[in-house]
Design a protein around this motif. Structure first.
Motif, PDB file in Angstrom:
ATOM      1  N   HIS A 175      64.867  84.088  28.409  1.00 29.43           N
ATOM      2  CA  HIS A 175      66.027  83.484  29.056  1.00 29.43           C
ATOM      3  C   HIS A 175      65.737  83.379  30.553  1.00 29.43           C
ATOM      4  O   HIS A 175      65.795  84.368  31.300  1.00 29.43           O
ATOM      5  CB  HIS A 175      67.285  84.319  28.812  1.00 29.43           C
ATOM      6  N   VAL A 176      65.406  82.183  30.997  1.00 27.59           N
ATOM      7  CA  VAL A 176      65.127  81.922  32.409  1.00 27.59           C
ATOM      8  C   VAL A 176      66.292  81.122  32.972  1.00 27.59           C
ATOM      9  O   VAL A 176      66.743  80.154  32.343  1.00 27.59           O
ATOM     10  CB  VAL A 176      63.808  81.133  32.580  1.00 27.59           C
ATOM     11  N   PRO A 177      66.813  81.500  34.135  1.00 28.03           N
ATOM     12  CA  PRO A 177      67.910  80.712  34.747  1.00 28.03           C
ATOM     13  C   PRO A 177      67.521  79.242  34.878  1.00 28.03           C
ATOM     14  O   PRO A 177      66.376  78.913  35.203  1.00 28.03           O
ATOM     15  CB  PRO A 177      68.081  81.378  36.117  1.00 28.03           C
ATOM     16  N   ALA A 178      68.459  78.384  34.635  1.00 25.41           N
ATOM     17  CA  ALA A 178      68.188  76.944  34.609  1.00 25.41           C
ATOM     18  C   ALA A 178      67.487  76.417  35.862  1.00 25.41           C
ATOM     19  O   ALA A 178      66.544  75.625  35.761  1.00 25.41           O
ATOM     20  CB  ALA A 178      69.494  76.184  34.366  1.00 25.41           C
ATOM     21  N   LEU A 180      65.335  77.756  37.664  1.00 23.75           N
ATOM     22  CA  LEU A 180      63.967  78.250  37.782  1.00 23.75           C
ATOM     23  C   LEU A 180      63.062  77.817  36.636  1.00 23.75           C
ATOM     24  O   LEU A 180      61.876  78.145  36.639  1.00 23.75           O
ATOM     25  CB  LEU A 180      63.959  79.785  37.863  1.00 23.75           C
ATOM     26  N   ARG A 181      63.592  77.117  35.674  1.00 25.92           N
ATOM     27  CA  ARG A 181      62.779  76.721  34.526  1.00 25.92           C
ATOM     28  C   ARG A 181      61.702  75.716  34.941  1.00 25.92           C
ATOM     29  O   ARG A 181      61.910  74.902  35.829  1.00 25.92           O
ATOM     30  CB  ARG A 181      63.666  76.120  33.438  1.00 25.92           C
ATOM     31  N   GLY A 182      60.546  75.833  34.275  1.00 24.96           N
ATOM     32  CA  GLY A 182      59.443  74.920  34.588  1.00 24.96           C
ATOM     33  C   GLY A 182      58.578  75.451  35.710  1.00 24.96           C
ATOM     34  O   GLY A 182      58.126  76.605  35.690  1.00 24.96           O
ATOM     35  N   LEU A 183      58.366  74.634  36.727  1.00 29.52           N
ATOM     36  CA  LEU A 183      57.473  75.012  37.820  1.00 29.52           C
ATOM     37  C   LEU A 183      58.039  76.138  38.677  1.00 29.52           C
ATOM     38  O   LEU A 183      57.275  76.890  39.295  1.00 29.52           O
ATOM     39  CB  LEU A 183      57.178  73.795  38.700  1.00 29.52           C
ATOM     40  N   GLY A 184      59.380  76.251  38.723  1.00 32.71           N
ATOM     41  CA  GLY A 184      59.975  77.288  39.554  1.00 32.71           C
ATOM     42  C   GLY A 184      59.513  78.677  39.165  1.00 32.71           C
ATOM     43  O   GLY A 184      58.965  79.425  39.983  1.00 32.71           O
ATOM     44  N   ILE A 185      59.714  79.028  37.897  1.00 33.10           N
ATOM     45  CA  ILE A 185      59.305  80.352  37.432  1.00 33.10           C
ATOM     46  C   ILE A 185      57.786  80.485  37.425  1.00 33.10           C
ATOM     47  O   ILE A 185      57.236  81.583  37.611  1.00 33.10           O
ATOM     48  CB  ILE A 185      59.892  80.628  36.018  1.00 33.10           C
TER      49      ILE A 185
END
Length: 246
Positions: A175-178, A180-185
């Motif tokens: 569960h990754v905050p929306a 931060l999903r993709g390149l953010g995380i």
């Protein structure tokens, strides 16, 4: 032998292409969604670096450096072709990448299709050119060390992309905050991994020189020896004077 081992581990952990100098980030981020694809690209990078770094070392030593053409004749001893370094290095890299592309397409078509445009883009991967330029700037003394540096730098880049690919496969089910999903995380994870690799910064960084603590200890010991010698001389002098007075 010790020099080879030191260069090998420093290139992988201390001076890692991704986590220390952040080279090759385009391919690192784009092809690290699956471990299988990351392994294929990492192996290709290892091969290209292992071949191009020693080849470019030969070019640098016998063609590009100031006076490198002296082996042709004394009239060429003053020729300096170092301004051609970028062109010749990139030409060597492009040739090797083309060879890798042909081999992968012939023997692993599924991997070739998975890598897509990023396989030929190895030719303009700054990590590949950076390996040759670092080799040149650090004045690596032998072709054996140049080959070692190429292999170890490639392994370091391979470990980096393999690690982030494995993490990204696990993150997919987390569960990754929306926002931060993709390149953010992925950027956050890369930064944390870079901090982790910084812990290797104390490994083999003395380069054969004494540390400040060692120098201080040596100075203290030297001063102690001088003091003991002076004390012994004073004692002997006093004994001789006493004996003469008697």
């Amino acid at each position: 032998m010790l020099e080879h081992i030191e260069l090998f581990f420093k290139s992988i952990f201390v001076n890692n292409m991704v986590f220390a100098t952040f080279l090759g980030m385009c391919s690192y981020l784009a092809v690290s969604k699956k471990v299988s694809t990351a392994v294929g690209l990492g192996a290709a990078v290892i091969f290209v670096l292992a071949v191009t770094v020693p080849m470019n070392w030969l070019l640098d030593q016998y063609v590009l450096r100031d006076g490198a053409l002296a082996w042709i004749g004394p009239q060429f001893a003053d020729v300096n072709l170092s301004f051609l370094s970028f062109i010749l290095f990139i030409a060597t890299i492009a040739t090797m990448v083309q060879l890798v592309e042909i081999i992968v397409e012939k023997f692993a078509p599924s991997l070739y299709n998975s890598l897509g445009i990023f396989l030929p883009l190895i030719a303009v991967n700054c990590a590949i050119l950076g390996g040759s330029l670092f080799m040149q700037s650090r004045d690596i003394p032998s072709i054996g060390l140049a080959f070692n540096y190429g292999i170890s730098s490639g392994i370091g880049w391979f470990l980096a992309i393999l690690a982030i690919a494995a993490i990204r496969e696990k993150i997919r089910y987390s569960h990754v905050p929306a926002p931060l999903r993709g390149l953010g995380i992925t950027f956050i994870t890369t930064g944390l991994m870079a901090i982790g690799f910084m812990s290797f910064g104390g490994m083999l960084t003395s380069d054969g020189k004494k540390t400040e603590v060692e120098e201080s200890s040596a100075q203290i010991q030297e001063n102690k020896n001088i003091h003991e010698d002076n004390a012994e001389k004073s004692k002997n002098t006093a004994y001789v004077d006493l004996k003469e007075n008697k």
